[in-house]
Design an enzyme around this catalytic site. Structure first.
Site, PDB file in Angstrom:
ATOM      1  N   ASP A  97     -44.205   7.439 -64.449  1.00  0.00           N
ATOM      2  CA  ASP A  97     -43.953   6.144 -65.066  1.00  0.00           C
ATOM      3  C   ASP A  97     -44.620   6.132 -66.432  1.00  0.00           C
ATOM      4  OD1 ASP A  97     -43.238   3.265 -64.973  1.00  0.00           O
ATOM      5  OD2 ASP A  97     -43.297   3.609 -62.804  1.00  0.00           O
ATOM      6  N   ASP A 197     -41.160   2.097 -68.608  1.00  0.00           N
ATOM      7  CA  ASP A 197     -41.379   0.703 -68.232  1.00  0.00           C
ATOM      8  C   ASP A 197     -41.004  -0.247 -69.380  1.00  0.00           C
ATOM      9  OD1 ASP A 197     -42.761  -0.959 -66.077  1.00  0.00           O
ATOM     10  OD2 ASP A 197     -43.981  -1.552 -67.792  1.00  0.00           O
ATOM     11  N   GLU A 250     -36.384   1.304 -68.075  1.00  0.00           N
ATOM     12  CA  GLU A 250     -36.279   0.025 -67.376  1.00  0.00           C
ATOM     13  C   GLU A 250     -36.041  -1.002 -68.472  1.00  0.00           C
ATOM     14  OE1 GLU A 250     -38.755  -3.168 -64.680  1.00  0.00           O
ATOM     15  OE2 GLU A 250     -39.565  -2.263 -66.472  1.00  0.00           O
ATOM     16  N   HIS A 319     -40.201  -1.263 -56.560  1.00  0.00           N
ATOM     17  CA  HIS A 319     -41.486  -1.903 -56.236  1.00  0.00           C
ATOM     18  C   HIS A 319     -41.568  -3.335 -56.747  1.00  0.00           C
ATOM     19  CE1 HIS A 319     -41.742  -0.611 -60.317  1.00  0.00           C
ATOM     20  NE2 HIS A 319     -42.838  -1.318 -60.490  1.00  0.00           N
ATOM     21  N   ASP A 320     -40.580  -3.795 -57.504  1.00  0.00           N
ATOM     22  CA  ASP A 320     -40.590  -5.176 -57.991  1.00  0.00           C
ATOM     23  C   ASP A 320     -39.660  -6.076 -57.189  1.00  0.00           C
ATOM     24  OD1 ASP A 320     -42.303  -4.599 -60.117  1.00  0.00           O
ATOM     25  OD2 ASP A 320     -40.659  -4.136 -61.483  1.00  0.00           O
TER      26      ASP A 320
HETATM   27  O1  TEU Z   1     -41.417  -4.649 -64.707  1.00  0.00           O
HETATM   28  C1  TEU Z   1     -40.840  -5.401 -65.726  1.00  0.00           C
HETATM   29  C2  TEU Z   1     -40.332  -6.696 -65.306  1.00  0.00           C
HETATM   30  O2  TEU Z   1     -39.412  -7.249 -65.851  1.00  0.00           O
HETATM   31  C3  TEU Z   1     -41.115  -7.327 -64.237  1.00  0.00           C
HETATM   32  O3  TEU Z   1     -41.504  -8.518 -64.774  1.00  0.00           O
HETATM   33  C4  TEU Z   1     -40.364  -7.464 -62.987  1.00  0.00           C
HETATM   34  O4  TEU Z   1     -38.999  -7.516 -63.128  1.00  0.00           O
HETATM   35  C5  TEU Z   1     -40.844  -8.685 -62.326  1.00  0.00           C
HETATM   36  O5  TEU Z   1     -41.017  -8.385 -61.012  1.00  0.00           O
HETATM   37  C6  TEU Z   1     -39.968  -9.853 -62.616  1.00  0.00           C
HETATM   38  O6  TEU Z   1     -40.385 -10.960 -61.958  1.00  0.00           O
HETATM   39  C7  TEU Z   1     -42.211  -3.566 -65.053  1.00  0.00           C
HETATM   40  C8  TEU Z   1     -42.770  -2.945 -63.798  1.00  0.00           C
HETATM   41  O7  TEU Z   1     -41.712  -2.466 -63.006  1.00  0.00           O
HETATM   42  C9  TEU Z   1     -43.620  -3.934 -63.106  1.00  0.00           C
HETATM   43  O8  TEU Z   1     -44.100  -3.466 -61.894  1.00  0.00           O
HETATM   44  C10 TEU Z   1     -44.769  -4.275 -64.019  1.00  0.00           C
HETATM   45  O9  TEU Z   1     -45.538  -5.278 -63.449  1.00  0.00           O
HETATM   46  C11 TEU Z   1     -44.287  -4.729 -65.391  1.00  0.00           C
HETATM   47  O10 TEU Z   1     -43.271  -3.903 -65.918  1.00  0.00           O
HETATM   48  C12 TEU Z   1     -45.420  -4.665 -66.378  1.00  0.00           C
HETATM   49  O11 TEU Z   1     -45.780  -3.343 -66.637  1.00  0.00           O
END
Ligand code: TEU
Length: 535
Positions: A97, A197, A250, A319-320
């Site tokens: 990542d 990310d 992403e 994971h989100d």
């Molecule tokens: O996620 C980006 C993002 O848009 C997040 O806010 C996610 O979609 C969120 O769950 C929306 O409510 C990335 C990573 O995947 C996430 O785990 C991190 O917390 C975030 O960036 C910050 O690095």
């Protein structure tokens, strides 16, 4: 160099919740090494590791305090080297990542930046307030203000995520040079690429006030700006092109047109992107406002992206996100077949498929009973904000149950022993009580299990140029049926999916390659949640 990443299936590991080997209740790198044979057996060709770098864990590793070292909770650099070498022996590539929109506030750069006269001041965005208020009206992704006041220097710093995640300032050319060095450091160790990310928001074209919105006020100043494209082209030319590696971005709030600009081959930026639109079809505006799942809306969105982009990064979980079988399938009455149906779809769309840990055994959402069972900073912030806005308690809970990222963070269920075989200690986050029924070992030994189905469809895909490279042709999208064809050089494979708990009549002639029912359905009638793959 070939585009090998188009032919492989990716498996995402969230290290904290994967496998603990030292009894501290937190997953670790030796735990990943221990399961490489399992991943190989499943047919995985690439592993994406969520962050394992040093981090104070305000956002579980997405707040990096040292990009060149491993968080001691997860192991050592030696462990990491062993992981890369052991994966290579099994022809599994590892991607890491890359979190470069922000660092942790504990990162050395930020510590130095805090001192006003430091050479690092401009590594981040520092601005004076406006009449005792923050420099602009932007709001953060984590339900809070995105400026934090620093007493000592009398200025605010920008953080689009948590307070502990200050945004890097790419107007300072030194920052990009630092990042290039970090990339080379890892690529030289044998890493095969990066999941980047929130990469389309790294450039802020201005810090002016944004148009007021329900969420993410200010985003028009940083979503997919030309500056971000330029940075990506520079990274590709100066770093990525010198290695046999690939990148998946992403990319938040992107349209198909924006995504095409980020990953069209000739633009030389990214190799593919994760879009969000299909994951937003069961919400109103933001994920905290649940909307009933409507298969047709979901399928139409998928079909739109399939036909708009030359290549997609396909996923239903990460994971989100909550667990897909609880969200798009039926985790109660049709848990088994609906998880398989989603697998059939994920693995037969055009693009690179990404499986999130536990998805291959149909892990489900966690029945949280209160906020004290949740760890995630995002959920806690949302709760605070919603309370401030006087939203009734019962609705806040509904929002949290729908959106909590911890649904996807509960430890992987390996077997039916204590703590699901995840740890001998106290797990950092609760383990789903259903682990005695839903676990890896049980499913590995059962040829009709969800995992065995994943394995079969992965093998089918790996052996089929049509599924790997063929075009996507939508055939039918009705209330509950999604049918499409993959075609290559006159050869075709048809996929028919039933997104309902009812028997539905659909003509399907042809040789059945795989159905998600162990015994074939009646020709022409799809059983509840049946998926058939036909030649
Ligand atoms: O996620 C980006 C993002 O848009 C997040 O806010 C996610 O979609 C969120 O769950 C929306 O409510 C990335 C990573 O995947 C996430 O785990 C991190 O917390 C975030 O960036 C910050 O690095």
């Amino acid at each position: 160099m070939s585009d090998w990443w188009r032919d492989r299936v990716v498996y995402q590991i969230y290290p904290r919740s994967f496998q603990d080997t030292d009894g501290d209740g937190i997953g670790d790198i030796p735990g990943i090494i221990a399961h490489l044979d399992n991943l190989k057996d499943l047919g995985i060709g690439i592993v994406w590791l969520s962050p394992v770098y040093c981090s104070p864990n305000e956002d579980n590793g997405y707040d990096i305090s040292d990009y060149r070292n491993i968080n001691t909770e997860y192991g050592t650099m030696d462990d990491m080297q062993i992981l890369i070498a052991e994966a290579e022996k099994r022809d599994i590539k590892i991607i890491m990542d890359l979190v470069i929109n922000h660092t942790s506030d504990k990162h050395e750069w930020f510590q130095k930046s805090r001192k006003k006269d430091s050479a690092y001041r401009d590594y981040y965005y520092w601005r004076p307030g406006k009449k005792g208020k923050p420099p602009n009206n932007w709001t953060s992704f984590f339900a809070e203000d995105c400026w934090e006041y620093d007493e000592k220097s009398g200025e605010y710093y920008l953080h689009l995520f948590a307070k502990g995640q200050p945004d890097l300032n790419y107007y300072n050319p030194k920052v990009l040079e630092e990042i290039k060095d970090i990339l080379r450091f890892w690529l030289d160790k044998g890493i095969a690429g990066f999941r980047c990310d929130v990469i389309n928001i790294i450039w802020k074209s201005s810090l002016e006030d944004g148009k007021k919105k329900l969420a993410l006020t200010g985003s028009e100043h940083y979503i997919s700006q030309e500056g971000a494209h330029e940075i990506l082209r520079t990274l590709k030319k100066d770093v990525f092109d010198n290695y046999d590696c690939f990148t998946v971005g992403e990319t938040v709030l992107v349209t198909p047109a924006m995504a095409t600009d980020l990953c069209a081959k000739e633009r030389k930026e990214l190799d593919m992107v994760f879009a969000f639109e299909h994951m937003e079809t069961d919400q109103w505006f933001v994920k905290w406002l649940p909307r009933k799942f409507n298969p047709k809306r979901f399928m139409k969105t998928i079909a739109k992206w399939q036909t708009s982009l030359e290549w997609n990064a396909n996923y239903f979980e990460n994971h989100d996100q909550p667990r897909s079988v609880s969200r798009f399938g039926d985790s109660k009455k049709y848990w088994d077949v609906s998880a398989k149906m989603l697998a059939a779809m994920l693995l037969t769309l055009r693009g690179t498929p990404y499986i999130y840990q536990g998805q291959e055994i149909g892990m489900t959402d966690y029945p949280f009973s209160g906020l004290d069972e949740m760890e995630d900073i995002e959920s806690h912030n949302l709760n605070k904000l919603a309370k401030k806005k006087h939203i009734p308690k019962w609705y806040i809970w509904k929002m949290l149950m729908r959106g909590a990222r911890d649904h996807g963070h509960t430890p992987v269920q390996w077997d039916s022993s204590k703590n699901a075989g995840f740890t001998t200690g106290k797990p950092w986050l609760a383990i789903n009580k259903n682990y005695r029924e839903i676990n890896m070992v049980a499913q590995k030994g059962d040829e009709n299990s969800i995992r065995s189905y994943y394995k079969k469809v992965i093998a089918l895909r790996t052996d089929s140029n049509v599924l790997k490279a063929g075009s996507f042709v939508p055939l039918k999208i009705s209330k509950h049926i999604f049918a499409y064809k993959r075609e290559l050089n006159g050869e075709a494979i048809t996929i028919i999916l039933n997104f309902s708990n009812r028997f539905l009549k659909v003509k399907h002639n042809g040789e059945v390659l795989i159905s998600n029912y162990s015994k074939m359905g009646i020709n022409g009638i799809l059983r509840p949640y049946e998926a058939v793959i036909l030649k």
